[in-house]
Design a protein around this motif. Structure first.
Motif, short mmCIF file in Angstrom:
data_model
loop_
_atom_site.label_atom_id
_atom_site.label_comp_id
_atom_site.label_asym_id
_atom_site.label_seq_id
_atom_site.Cartn_x
_atom_site.Cartn_y
_atom_site.Cartn_z
N TRP A 118 40.06 32.95 112.26
CA TRP A 118 39.01 32.87 113.57
C TRP A 118 39.07 33.79 114.47
CZ3 TRP A 118 37.03 33.04 118.09
CH2 TRP A 118 35.85 32.49 117.99
N VAL A 119 40.82 33.39 114.92
CA VAL A 119 40.87 34.30 116.37
C VAL A 119 41.73 36.13 116.34
CG1 VAL A 119 42.13 32.09 117.35
CG2 VAL A 119 43.40 33.44 116.25
N GLU A 120 41.26 36.01 114.61
CA GLU A 120 42.43 37.15 113.89
C GLU A 120 42.09 38.70 115.58
OE1 GLU A 120 42.52 40.44 110.36
OE2 GLU A 120 41.47 38.70 109.92
N THR A 121 40.56 38.71 115.22
CA THR A 121 39.83 39.96 115.44
C THR A 121 40.14 39.60 117.30
OG1 THR A 121 37.77 39.46 114.75
CG2 THR A 121 37.95 41.24 116.06
N ALA A 122 40.50 39.54 118.01
CA ALA A 122 41.01 38.94 119.65
C ALA A 122 42.48 39.37 119.51
CB ALA A 122 40.41 37.88 120.40
N LEU A 123 42.64 37.99 118.52
CA LEU A 123 44.31 38.07 119.00
C LEU A 123 44.97 39.56 118.29
CD1 LEU A 123 47.21 36.97 118.67
CD2 LEU A 123 46.92 36.59 116.54
N LEU A 124 44.32 40.55 116.70
CA LEU A 124 45.36 41.76 116.58
C LEU A 124 44.86 42.76 117.21
CD1 LEU A 124 46.62 42.69 114.34
CD2 LEU A 124 44.73 42.87 112.93
N ARG A 125 43.90 42.92 117.68
CA ARG A 125 43.47 44.08 119.00
C ARG A 125 44.11 43.97 120.13
NH1 ARG A 125 37.48 42.50 119.14
NH2 ARG A 125 37.35 41.18 121.02
N SER A 126 45.21 42.36 120.37
CA SER A 126 45.45 42.43 122.02
C SER A 126 46.84 42.97 121.74
CB SER A 126 45.13 41.23 122.38
OG SER A 126 46.06 40.05 121.51
N LEU A 127 47.99 43.03 120.27
CA LEU A 127 49.35 43.50 120.22
C LEU A 127 49.34 44.71 119.45
CD1 LEU A 127 49.54 40.34 118.41
CD2 LEU A 127 50.18 40.75 120.03
N TRP A 128 48.00 45.26 118.78
CA TRP A 128 48.06 46.51 117.84
C TRP A 128 48.35 47.65 118.97
CZ3 TRP A 128 45.34 50.71 118.42
CH2 TRP A 128 44.74 50.60 118.21
N TYR A 129 47.56 47.76 120.09
CA TYR A 129 46.71 48.65 120.97
C TYR A 129 48.25 49.12 121.65
CZ TYR A 129 45.47 51.59 124.41
OH TYR A 129 45.36 52.38 124.71
N PRO A 130 48.68 47.59 122.70
CA PRO A 130 50.05 47.58 123.56
C PRO A 130 51.52 48.04 122.57
CG PRO A 130 48.71 45.50 123.73
CD PRO A 130 47.61 46.94 122.87
N SER A 131 51.73 47.34 121.54
CA SER A 131 52.61 47.83 120.77
C SER A 131 52.31 48.98 120.27
CB SER A 131 53.33 46.53 119.61
OG SER A 131 53.02 45.59 120.35
N THR A 132 51.20 49.98 119.50
CA THR A 132 51.96 51.00 118.91
C THR A 132 52.05 51.81 120.35
OG1 THR A 132 50.41 50.09 117.31
CG2 THR A 132 50.06 52.64 118.18
N VAL A 133 51.29 51.99 121.72
CA VAL A 133 51.42 52.62 122.73
C VAL A 133 53.00 52.05 122.82
CG1 VAL A 133 50.58 52.76 125.52
CG2 VAL A 133 49.25 52.35 123.69
N ALA A 134 53.04 51.06 123.47
CA ALA A 134 54.19 51.22 123.66
C ALA A 134 55.93 51.74 122.75
CB ALA A 134 55.37 49.88 123.92
N THR A 135 55.40 52.00 121.42
CA THR A 135 56.30 52.91 120.81
C THR A 135 55.93 53.79 120.98
OG1 THR A 135 55.78 50.50 118.30
CG2 THR A 135 57.34 52.29 117.87
N LEU A 136 54.90 54.41 120.47
CA LEU A 136 54.90 56.14 120.95
C LEU A 136 55.82 56.17 122.95
CD1 LEU A 136 54.21 58.50 120.63
CD2 LEU A 136 51.45 57.91 121.89
N SER A 137 55.52 55.68 123.51
CA SER A 137 56.27 56.10 124.69
C SER A 137 57.60 55.69 124.52
CB SER A 137 56.16 54.79 125.68
OG SER A 137 56.01 55.18 127.24
#
Length: 468
Positions: free
Chosen positions: A128-147
């Protein structure tokens, strides 16, 4: 959205009655699946979600509001389940969340997080927490990886052309992305993720977030800088006066000031004003004036500006045989900077024997906005179910139409083998070797990473990549 009971996909409101009757616990994991963007992911952002959402108890008013919304919306509502969480758990989610240390650089396909419900009446809660949890991870992790990918390119250029690459690199990529994102929260999370790798930012929400969620005293810095409105408001006939005012206001010994100089003609501004009428004021100020071209070819234009400045201000040749401008003058290129153009510009700087000391880079929407969950193929998938007879059974998907979407079966672990992290089944290893460690359980934060710790971890990975 302030009601956590509504911070999910509509269809998840009906999932509490879809699991088999023998289900007691569900385990699910989060990973960046193998993708075309990066072989590794710099894991970051979970702690902000834990502190902001999971440490705050739900309320009776939120249950009532969510029930009314779901009824009008046309989906079921698990009122009994939420009432149990409120009454039996003080409104805090009965979950255990295990994760890699934030700042870890993990290969794609390696689980970053694993979630499991701890109240066996609530197997529905894990996913049930997937939606909020996943978006809290994919976005900052992807920005951090790009940076980090940008940082590796710049750092390699510094190693080839700078006498002090470690001191130079923290301020070489500046975040200008706040206005280009979809929300203030995106600016905060994405900007904070960039600050894991660099210390330059104009995204003030990012420094607030790093302080709030990771205890950073001050994670990012900026300098006085001009924009086109403050320059063009003087009019084209007073362009020189506009620049002179910047020197009068901000140019002092040991200070930096950035001046956008392409409002009319960048070559004229550099040749006639910065290398002409204002040159002595620049030299006598004791400051470093940073010239910003903001249009034209993102590789050719800054190189041309550097050559013009060199012909007027001169400089020195360092121990790497690269040219370093007089410390009174520098350049920042913030227009058109992407992973590709940064690589091209750094490559030309090295080829033409320019020290990367002379230039800083800026990114806006390309850093914080021009990416999505599919950039690194982030997903959260159920991988095991504990049944009424106390056995764990595998749960996974393996679509014939897309084998790349196959998920992992069985509760996962992460182990280190030959210096590299790998996914493993938890029941096949010594649990003490599992790199996924509990960070949250039943409303309690078990690990509190500092921003300095996250940064140190990321810096260590960069050093390893460059040395490899």
């Amino acid at each position: 959205m302030t009601n956590p009971l509504l911070a999910t996909d509509s269809y998840k409101q009906s999932h509490f009655c879809q699991y088999p009757p023998e289900a007691r616990r569900i385990s699910a994991y989060v990973e960046a699946r193998p993708n075309g963007f990066s072989e590794d992911v710099l894991f970051f952002g979970l702690q902000a979600y834990l502190k902001k959402v999971l440490l705050t108890p739900i309320t009776a008013a939120q249950i009532a509001q969510a029930g009314a919304v779901c009824a009008a919306h046309g989906v079921p509502f698990n009122r009994d389940g939420w009432q149990q969480i409120l009454e039996d758990h003080g409104g805090l989610f009965p979950l255990e969340i295990k994760a890699l240390p934030e700042g870890t650089l993990a290969p794609s396909g390696v689980p970053l997080v694993q979630v499991e419900n701890t109240d066996e009446r609530m197997p529905w809660l894990t996913t049930w927490v997937e939606t909020a949890l996943l978006r809290s991870l994919w976005y900052p992790s992807t920005v951090a990886t790009l940076s980090l990918k940008c940082k590796e390119i710049i750092y390699r250029g510094l190693l080839a052309t700078s006498d002090d690459p470690d001191a130079q690199v923290p301020f070489k990529l500046h975040d200008f992305g706040a206005r280009g994102v979809s929300s203030a929260e995106s600016a905060a999370l994405g900007g904070m993720a960039h600050l894991v790798n660099f210390a330059g930012t104009d995204t003030m929400e990012a420094v607030e977030a790093a302080s709030t969620w990771y205890g950073a005293e001050m994670a990012g810095f900026s300098i006085p800088a001009a924009e086109h409105s403050t320059m063009t408001s003087w009019g084209a006939d007073r362009e020189e006066q506009a620049y002179a005012n910047m020197l009068e206001q901000f140019a002092a010994p040991g200070k930096l000031v950035a001046v956008v100089s392409d409002s009319y003609d960048i070559d004229n501004a550099v040749n006639r004003i910065w290398c002409g009428s204002l040159k002595e004021r620049v030299l006598n100020s004791g400051a470093t004036v940073v010239i910003r071209p903001d249009s034209g070819d993102p590789v050719a234009t800054p190189l041309r500006v550097l050559e013009t400045l060199w012909s007027s201000y001169g400089g020195t040749e360092n121990r790497k045989g690269a040219r370093v401008l007089n410390p009174a003058i520098r350049v920042i290129q913030g227009d058109g900077m992407t992973l590709k153009s940064i690589r091209e510009l750094v490559g030309e700087l090295v080829r033409q024997k320019w020290s990367v000391d002379n230039i800083a880079f800026g990114m806006g929407g390309g850093l914080l906005q021009q990416l999505n969950r599919d950039t690194m193929r982030f997903a959260m998938k159920a991988n095991a179910m504990k049944t009424a007879d106390d056995h764990w059974v595998d749960v996974s998907k393996n679509p014939v139409s897309d084998p790349g979407k196959a998920s992992k079966a069985g509760r996962q672990a992460v182990v280190e083998r030959d210096g590299r992290l790998q996914a493993a089944r938890l029941d096949n290893i010594d649990p003490a070797t599992d790199q996924l460690k509990p960070v949250y359980r039943d409303g309690r934060l078990l690990t509190d990473w500092s921003f300095d710790e996250v940064r140190a971890r990321s810096n260590g990975h960069l050093a390893q990549k460059v040395a490899a």
